[in-house]
Design a protein around this motif. Sequence first.
Motif, PDB file in Angstrom:
ATOM      1  N   THR A   1       1.615  54.095 -44.132  1.00  0.00           N
ATOM      2  CA  THR A   1       2.774  54.722 -44.510  1.00  0.00           C
ATOM      3  C   THR A   1       2.414  55.152 -46.299  1.00  0.00           C
ATOM      4  OG1 THR A   1       3.023  52.915 -44.410  1.00  0.00           O
ATOM      5  CG2 THR A   1       4.036  53.983 -42.620  1.00  0.00           C
ATOM      6  N   CYS A   2       1.640  54.137 -47.115  1.00  0.00           N
ATOM      7  CA  CYS A   2       1.268  54.006 -48.675  1.00  0.00           C
ATOM      8  C   CYS A   2       0.477  54.715 -48.806  1.00  0.00           C
ATOM      9  CB  CYS A   2       1.956  52.556 -49.642  1.00  0.00           C
ATOM     10  SG  CYS A   2       3.588  51.772 -48.315  1.00  0.00           S
ATOM     11  N   ASP A   3      -0.371  54.807 -48.452  1.00  0.00           N
ATOM     12  CA  ASP A   3      -2.061  55.092 -48.675  1.00  0.00           C
ATOM     13  C   ASP A   3      -2.875  55.611 -47.934  1.00  0.00           C
ATOM     14  OD1 ASP A   3      -2.433  52.776 -47.577  1.00  0.00           O
ATOM     15  OD2 ASP A   3      -3.486  51.405 -48.806  1.00  0.00           O
ATOM     16  N   ARG A   4      -4.112  55.931 -48.356  1.00  0.00           N
ATOM     17  CA  ARG A   4      -4.918  56.377 -47.365  1.00  0.00           C
ATOM     18  C   ARG A   4      -6.529  55.727 -47.474  1.00  0.00           C
ATOM     19  NH1 ARG A   4      -6.097  63.033 -47.360  1.00  0.00           N
ATOM     20  NH2 ARG A   4      -6.610  62.169 -49.228  1.00  0.00           N
ATOM     21  N   LEU A   5      -7.593  56.006 -46.648  1.00  0.00           N
ATOM     22  CA  LEU A   5      -8.279  56.087 -47.171  1.00  0.00           C
ATOM     23  C   LEU A   5      -9.301  56.005 -46.732  1.00  0.00           C
ATOM     24  CD1 LEU A   5      -7.334  52.124 -46.840  1.00  0.00           C
ATOM     25  CD2 LEU A   5      -8.923  51.224 -46.832  1.00  0.00           C
ATOM     26  N   ILE A   6     -10.207  56.939 -47.019  1.00  0.00           N
ATOM     27  CA  ILE A   6     -11.964  57.973 -46.867  1.00  0.00           C
ATOM     28  C   ILE A   6     -12.906  57.720 -46.297  1.00  0.00           C
ATOM     29  CG2 ILE A   6     -12.380  60.430 -46.986  1.00  0.00           C
ATOM     30  CD1 ILE A   6      -9.933  61.238 -48.063  1.00  0.00           C
ATOM     31  N   LEU A   7     -13.636  57.350 -45.656  1.00  0.00           N
ATOM     32  CA  LEU A   7     -14.921  56.957 -45.569  1.00  0.00           C
ATOM     33  C   LEU A   7     -15.828  58.239 -45.050  1.00  0.00           C
ATOM     34  CD1 LEU A   7     -17.505  54.895 -45.377  1.00  0.00           C
ATOM     35  CD2 LEU A   7     -16.769  54.565 -42.778  1.00  0.00           C
ATOM     36  N   THR A   8     -16.737  58.800 -45.685  1.00  0.00           N
ATOM     37  CA  THR A   8     -17.511  59.789 -45.627  1.00  0.00           C
ATOM     38  C   THR A   8     -19.005  59.932 -45.831  1.00  0.00           C
ATOM     39  OG1 THR A   8     -15.970  60.899 -47.296  1.00  0.00           O
ATOM     40  CG2 THR A   8     -17.700  62.402 -47.300  1.00  0.00           C
ATOM     41  N   HIS A   9     -20.106  60.462 -45.170  1.00  0.00           N
ATOM     42  CA  HIS A   9     -21.290  60.461 -45.528  1.00  0.00           C
ATOM     43  C   HIS A   9     -21.869  62.011 -45.733  1.00  0.00           C
ATOM     44  CE1 HIS A   9     -25.414  61.351 -43.725  1.00  0.00           C
ATOM     45  NE2 HIS A   9     -25.635  60.287 -44.844  1.00  0.00           N
ATOM     46  N   GLU A  10     -22.224  62.379 -46.592  1.00  0.00           N
ATOM     47  CA  GLU A  10     -22.939  63.937 -46.728  1.00  0.00           C
ATOM     48  C   GLU A  10     -23.973  63.355 -47.174  1.00  0.00           C
ATOM     49  OE1 GLU A  10     -22.073  67.101 -50.688  1.00  0.00           O
ATOM     50  OE2 GLU A  10     -21.107  65.272 -50.861  1.00  0.00           O
ATOM     51  N   SER A  11     -24.889  64.601 -46.289  1.00  0.00           N
ATOM     52  CA  SER A  11     -26.020  65.208 -45.541  1.00  0.00           C
ATOM     53  C   SER A  11     -26.848  65.748 -47.403  1.00  0.00           C
ATOM     54  CB  SER A  11     -26.350  65.662 -45.092  1.00  0.00           C
ATOM     55  OG  SER A  11     -26.199  64.068 -43.674  1.00  0.00           O
ATOM     56  N   LYS A  12     -26.977  65.312 -48.183  1.00  0.00           N
ATOM     57  CA  LYS A  12     -27.343  66.458 -49.514  1.00  0.00           C
ATOM     58  C   LYS A  12     -29.057  67.495 -48.718  1.00  0.00           C
ATOM     59  CE  LYS A  12     -25.216  65.074 -52.585  1.00  0.00           C
ATOM     60  NZ  LYS A  12     -23.705  65.937 -53.273  1.00  0.00           N
ATOM     61  N   SER A  13     -29.468  66.698 -47.968  1.00  0.00           N
ATOM     62  CA  SER A  13     -30.234  67.795 -47.079  1.00  0.00           C
ATOM     63  C   SER A  13     -31.047  67.734 -46.039  1.00  0.00           C
ATOM     64  CB  SER A  13     -32.196  67.766 -48.302  1.00  0.00           C
ATOM     65  OG  SER A  13     -32.537  66.598 -48.116  1.00  0.00           O
ATOM     66  N   ARG A  14     -32.159  67.926 -45.036  1.00  0.00           N
ATOM     67  CA  ARG A  14     -32.801  67.877 -43.970  1.00  0.00           C
ATOM     68  C   ARG A  14     -33.497  66.594 -43.861  1.00  0.00           C
ATOM     69  NH1 ARG A  14     -30.751  73.715 -43.069  1.00  0.00           N
ATOM     70  NH2 ARG A  14     -29.427  74.051 -41.728  1.00  0.00           N
ATOM     71  N   ARG A  15     -34.007  66.761 -44.849  1.00  0.00           N
ATOM     72  CA  ARG A  15     -34.838  65.112 -44.352  1.00  0.00           C
ATOM     73  C   ARG A  15     -34.960  64.083 -44.500  1.00  0.00           C
ATOM     74  NH1 ARG A  15     -39.669  65.152 -46.370  1.00  0.00           N
ATOM     75  NH2 ARG A  15     -41.241  63.694 -47.231  1.00  0.00           N
ATOM     76  N   PRO A  16     -33.492  63.841 -44.642  1.00  0.00           N
ATOM     77  CA  PRO A  16     -33.242  62.365 -43.468  1.00  0.00           C
ATOM     78  C   PRO A  16     -33.280  62.348 -42.245  1.00  0.00           C
ATOM     79  CG  PRO A  16     -31.962  62.118 -44.609  1.00  0.00           C
ATOM     80  CD  PRO A  16     -32.330  63.586 -45.545  1.00  0.00           C
ATOM     81  N   PHE A  17     -32.513  63.368 -41.651  1.00  0.00           N
ATOM     82  CA  PHE A  17     -32.842  63.707 -40.149  1.00  0.00           C
ATOM     83  C   PHE A  17     -34.637  63.741 -39.771  1.00  0.00           C
ATOM     84  CE2 PHE A  17     -28.820  66.537 -41.694  1.00  0.00           C
ATOM     85  CZ  PHE A  17     -28.522  65.454 -41.131  1.00  0.00           C
ATOM     86  N   ALA A  18     -35.621  64.401 -40.096  1.00  0.00           N
ATOM     87  CA  ALA A  18     -36.310  65.052 -39.762  1.00  0.00           C
ATOM     88  C   ALA A  18     -37.094  63.501 -39.849  1.00  0.00           C
ATOM     89  CB  ALA A  18     -37.131  65.839 -41.053  1.00  0.00           C
ATOM     90  N   GLU A  19     -36.710  62.265 -41.373  1.00  0.00           N
ATOM     91  CA  GLU A  19     -37.657  61.316 -41.388  1.00  0.00           C
ATOM     92  C   GLU A  19     -37.462  60.861 -39.568  1.00  0.00           C
ATOM     93  OE1 GLU A  19     -36.805  60.242 -45.180  1.00  0.00           O
ATOM     94  OE2 GLU A  19     -38.696  61.123 -45.831  1.00  0.00           O
ATOM     95  N   GLY A  20     -36.311  60.734 -39.925  1.00  0.00           N
ATOM     96  CA  GLY A  20     -35.438  59.620 -38.785  1.00  0.00           C
ATOM     97  C   GLY A  20     -36.140  60.162 -36.911  1.00  0.00           C
ATOM     98  N   ALA A  21     -36.121  61.288 -37.144  1.00  0.00           N
ATOM     99  CA  ALA A  21     -36.943  62.007 -35.794  1.00  0.00           C
ATOM    100  C   ALA A  21     -38.072  61.303 -35.969  1.00  0.00           C
ATOM    101  CB  ALA A  21     -36.689  63.449 -35.956  1.00  0.00           C
ATOM    102  N   VAL A  22     -38.785  61.989 -36.893  1.00  0.00           N
ATOM    103  CA  VAL A  22     -40.131  61.141 -36.339  1.00  0.00           C
ATOM    104  C   VAL A  22     -40.562  59.861 -36.860  1.00  0.00           C
ATOM    105  CG1 VAL A  22     -42.422  61.278 -37.782  1.00  0.00           C
ATOM    106  CG2 VAL A  22     -41.294  63.003 -38.102  1.00  0.00           C
ATOM    107  N   ARG A  23     -39.681  58.886 -37.370  1.00  0.00           N
ATOM    108  CA  ARG A  23     -39.910  57.389 -37.021  1.00  0.00           C
ATOM    109  C   ARG A  23     -39.948  57.433 -35.737  1.00  0.00           C
ATOM    110  NH1 ARG A  23     -36.813  55.118 -41.927  1.00  0.00           N
ATOM    111  NH2 ARG A  23     -37.542  53.110 -41.059  1.00  0.00           N
ATOM    112  N   ALA A  24     -39.014  57.556 -35.093  1.00  0.00           N
ATOM    113  CA  ALA A  24     -38.694  58.092 -34.065  1.00  0.00           C
ATOM    114  C   ALA A  24     -39.037  57.954 -32.762  1.00  0.00           C
ATOM    115  CB  ALA A  24     -37.363  58.316 -33.449  1.00  0.00           C
ATOM    116  N   ALA A  25     -39.927  59.277 -33.189  1.00  0.00           N
ATOM    117  CA  ALA A  25     -40.938  59.109 -32.258  1.00  0.00           C
ATOM    118  C   ALA A  25     -42.230  58.275 -32.223  1.00  0.00           C
ATOM    119  CB  ALA A  25     -41.839  60.897 -32.470  1.00  0.00           C
TER     120      ALA A  25
END
Length: 234
Positions: free
Chosen positions: A191-215
């Motif tokens: 009613t009196c405020d708003r909170l915003i939690l945000t994740h912003e990807s700057k490149s695809r590299r974190p996705f790629a690294e996570g996928a290879v480590r998962a493999a």
Amino acid sequence: MRILILGAGKTGRLVAEVASERSHTVRVLASSENANASALTPAFLKDFDVAIDFTTPTAVVANMRACLPNGIRMVIGTTGWYGQLPELRALAAQHKTALLYGTNYSIGMQMMLKLAKEMTTTLKDAGYAFTISETHHVSKLDAPSGTALTLRDAVLATLDLKDASPNNEIVITANRTGDVEGIHSLIATGTCDRLILTHESKSRRPFAEGAVRAAEWLTTHTGVYDFHEVFTEL
């Protein structure tokens, strides 16, 4: 490790680059070479330990139906197919192989999901309403994104709501513009405020690294896993 990359788009090519940097043998198979999984024959697949899929919602199911019966472990970065997860889960179990899927292989995004649950737990009894906003590049096929749906489900679970029925709706606003890699926000409005939690990807590299480590992790496991359940083990 011998890795087959399914999909030669921007993310698939980057996955191949990361896998090569980590001293794996890599073969990239473009969608044009693999219509309806036609290239994924037993003779072809015997040369690989694991497949990583970053294709399309229509192509990925055919790829899984071809790879899993041949004992190929699979890491799936493609979204938009989860309605068929029960079938593919059963197929992996039947052939005693492994399947790991996820809407987002960024470790930062996994931390956001944890923080989103904490934020929702703290604010849910204080009169806050929750909404989600996501922005991606114009070529992304599914909207809302799989990550946004995962974020929504995490909030619903924390609110003790089973699904996003009309009475329990958490609105997701999906935007498609330019070449944005991915921005996801959870907004809590009081009613009196708003909170915003945000994740912003700057490149695809974190996705790629996570996928290879998962493999790499998956080569010593059998079963079906959601990435957010195992990312801390990588």
